[in-house]
Motif scaffolding. Sequence first.
Motif, PDB file in Angstrom:
ATOM      1  N   LEU A 252      -1.352  15.742   9.045  1.00 60.77           N
ATOM      2  CA  LEU A 252      -1.449  14.299   9.191  1.00 60.77           C
ATOM      3  C   LEU A 252      -0.525  13.604   8.191  1.00 60.77           C
ATOM      4  O   LEU A 252      -0.341  14.095   7.074  1.00 60.77           O
ATOM      5  N   PRO A 253       0.049  12.468   8.561  1.00 60.18           N
ATOM      6  CA  PRO A 253       0.948  11.750   7.636  1.00 60.18           C
ATOM      7  C   PRO A 253       0.167  11.060   6.521  1.00 60.18           C
ATOM      8  O   PRO A 253      -1.026  10.763   6.660  1.00 60.18           O
ATOM      9  N   ASP A 254       0.856  10.813   5.419  1.00 64.97           N
ATOM     10  CA  ASP A 254       0.249  10.070   4.315  1.00 64.97           C
ATOM     11  C   ASP A 254       0.031   8.613   4.720  1.00 64.97           C
ATOM     12  O   ASP A 254       0.639   8.106   5.663  1.00 64.97           O
ATOM     13  N   VAL A 255      -0.847   7.950   3.991  1.00 67.05           N
ATOM     14  CA  VAL A 255      -1.080   6.518   4.202  1.00 67.05           C
ATOM     15  C   VAL A 255      -0.788   5.793   2.894  1.00 67.05           C
ATOM     16  O   VAL A 255      -1.039   6.319   1.811  1.00 67.05           O
ATOM     17  N   THR A 256      -0.193   4.601   2.999  1.00 68.10           N
ATOM     18  CA  THR A 256       0.200   3.831   1.824  1.00 68.10           C
ATOM     19  C   THR A 256      -0.732   2.647   1.635  1.00 68.10           C
ATOM     20  O   THR A 256      -1.056   1.940   2.591  1.00 68.10           O
ATOM     21  N   TYR A 257      -1.170   2.444   0.391  1.00 68.58           N
ATOM     22  CA  TYR A 257      -1.974   1.277   0.034  1.00 68.58           C
ATOM     23  C   TYR A 257      -1.077   0.289  -0.706  1.00 68.58           C
ATOM     24  O   TYR A 257      -0.451   0.626  -1.706  1.00 68.58           O
ATOM     25  N   PHE A 258      -1.018  -0.928  -0.194  1.00 70.80           N
ATOM     26  CA  PHE A 258      -0.197  -1.987  -0.767  1.00 70.80           C
ATOM     27  C   PHE A 258      -1.077  -3.012  -1.484  1.00 70.80           C
ATOM     28  O   PHE A 258      -2.270  -3.140  -1.202  1.00 70.80           O
ATOM     29  N   LEU A 259      -0.455  -3.750  -2.394  1.00 71.97           N
ATOM     30  CA  LEU A 259      -1.066  -4.949  -2.955  1.00 71.97           C
ATOM     31  C   LEU A 259      -0.209  -6.118  -2.504  1.00 71.97           C
ATOM     32  O   LEU A 259       0.954  -6.225  -2.878  1.00 71.97           O
ATOM     33  N   TRP A 260      -0.786  -7.007  -1.673  1.00 71.54           N
ATOM     34  CA  TRP A 260      -0.061  -8.156  -1.129  1.00 71.54           C
ATOM     35  C   TRP A 260      -0.525  -9.440  -1.795  1.00 71.54           C
ATOM     36  O   TRP A 260      -1.700  -9.581  -2.152  1.00 71.54           O
ATOM     37  N   ILE A 261       0.392 -10.384  -1.920  1.00 69.86           N
ATOM     38  CA  ILE A 261       0.091 -11.692  -2.490  1.00 69.86           C
ATOM     39  C   ILE A 261       0.385 -12.740  -1.423  1.00 69.86           C
ATOM     40  O   ILE A 261       1.306 -12.566  -0.612  1.00 69.86           O
ATOM     41  N   ARG A 262      -0.389 -13.805  -1.366  1.00 68.70           N
ATOM     42  CA  ARG A 262      -0.227 -14.809  -0.309  1.00 68.70           C
ATOM     43  C   ARG A 262       1.146 -15.483  -0.403  1.00 68.70           C
ATOM     44  O   ARG A 262       1.689 -15.686  -1.494  1.00 68.70           O
ATOM     45  N   ASP A 263       1.695 -15.833   0.750  1.00 65.34           N
ATOM     46  CA  ASP A 263       3.068 -16.336   0.778  1.00 65.34           C
ATOM     47  C   ASP A 263       3.177 -17.827   0.487  1.00 65.34           C
ATOM     48  O   ASP A 263       4.271 -18.321   0.216  1.00 65.34           O
ATOM     49  N   ASP A 264       2.050 -18.559   0.526  1.00 67.10           N
ATOM     50  CA  ASP A 264       2.098 -19.990   0.225  1.00 67.10           C
ATOM     51  C   ASP A 264       1.494 -20.268  -1.149  1.00 67.10           C
ATOM     52  O   ASP A 264       0.813 -21.271  -1.360  1.00 67.10           O
ATOM     53  N   LEU A 265       1.758 -19.366  -2.074  1.00 72.46           N
ATOM     54  CA  LEU A 265       1.125 -19.419  -3.392  1.00 72.46           C
ATOM     55  C   LEU A 265       1.504 -20.682  -4.164  1.00 72.46           C
ATOM     56  O   LEU A 265       2.671 -21.011  -4.315  1.00 72.46           O
ATOM     57  N   ILE A 266       0.473 -21.400  -4.636  1.00 71.63           N
ATOM     58  CA  ILE A 266       0.708 -22.581  -5.473  1.00 71.63           C
ATOM     59  C   ILE A 266      -0.021 -22.472  -6.805  1.00 71.63           C
ATOM     60  O   ILE A 266       0.182 -23.285  -7.693  1.00 71.63           O
ATOM     61  N   ASN A 267      -0.878 -21.464  -6.942  1.00 75.96           N
ATOM     62  CA  ASN A 267      -1.654 -21.287  -8.172  1.00 75.96           C
ATOM     63  C   ASN A 267      -0.879 -20.379  -9.127  1.00 75.96           C
ATOM     64  O   ASN A 267      -0.722 -19.183  -8.857  1.00 75.96           O
ATOM     65  N   PRO A 268      -0.387 -20.883 -10.272  1.00 81.68           N
ATOM     66  CA  PRO A 268       0.392 -20.042 -11.195  1.00 81.68           C
ATOM     67  C   PRO A 268      -0.427 -18.898 -11.778  1.00 81.68           C
ATOM     68  O   PRO A 268       0.133 -17.889 -12.193  1.00 81.68           O
ATOM     69  N   LEU A 269      -1.755 -19.045 -11.820  1.00 81.63           N
ATOM     70  CA  LEU A 269      -2.607 -17.980 -12.344  1.00 81.63           C
ATOM     71  C   LEU A 269      -2.486 -16.725 -11.491  1.00 81.63           C
ATOM     72  O   LEU A 269      -2.422 -15.609 -12.011  1.00 81.63           O
TER      73      LEU A 269
END
Length: 297
Positions: A252-269
């Motif tokens: 079976l092929p490996d699976v990748t886990y990503f960390l995504w951030i929202r594209d309309d980000l307005i919060n600098p935190l």
Amino acid sequence: MKNLDLDLLRTLVAVAQEQTFSGAALGLHKTQSAVTQQMQRLEDLLALPLFEKHGRNKLLTTHGRKLVAYARHMLAINDEAVRAMQDGQLEGELRLGSPHDVADTILPTVLTQIARWSPRVRLEIRVDRSPTLMTALRAGDLDMTISTRFDQRLEGIVLRTSPTAWIGSANYVHDAAAPLPLVLADEPSIFRRIALNALEQARLPWHTNYVAPNLVGIRAAVRAGLGITARSVEFLSPDMRVLGEKDGLPALPDVTYFLWIRDDLINPLVRHVYDMLIAQMGLNESASAQAGGPASE
């Protein structure tokens, strides 16, 4: 003793992260020639080659990769010191999503880093299936999420690539002569498609013995011996076992886990926490550099 310029180190880390001088220049709002000049200055300062030509590209040398690791630590300490002097900048709420199967493996590592480097951030955690989490991210209901789903329109980073395995109960007795009893998630599910595609290519007979809408049901069915399932190794527990090619089952092929951030980000935190995680966890492979897969669980 020579003193390293943090601005030069920040550019070096950007080059390592984007894998090109042009990408680093875009992210740093500099010209490509300015990035090139900074890297030349850094090489002159250390009297060591940090890059080597590979076709039309420049890749980090062994010295370059070593310096990148130190640079991440130095920049993290510098940035933490600056933020600590700015009252209120680290306060606020961050909404983070995670799939069920890594809620007790990858997620705790991420949470530990946030708690250590941003202790005044209030966390709201949502554990769900990847498609649901990605929908919530795009709708603005989450600030960032861990997911197996790839979306080239979003900014993200690779957290981990994990092996996928055929997993059954420790007491499961495999009969290679009989159709394979499967425990599957309902659609959409990357693991369902991985399992069925592999069996179809291997021309192995199978039948669906149990379908569940979530990982809790899948885990219960596997533990009850109702069949086997294809999941990442994070799914494993002491009462389960891995089956493989010796049992006549396809790889079976490996699976990748990503960390995504929202594209309309307005919060600098949120941006601060995301950049901090990249620095502290030594993440330098942009999700955009990965081959995109189909919609997944």
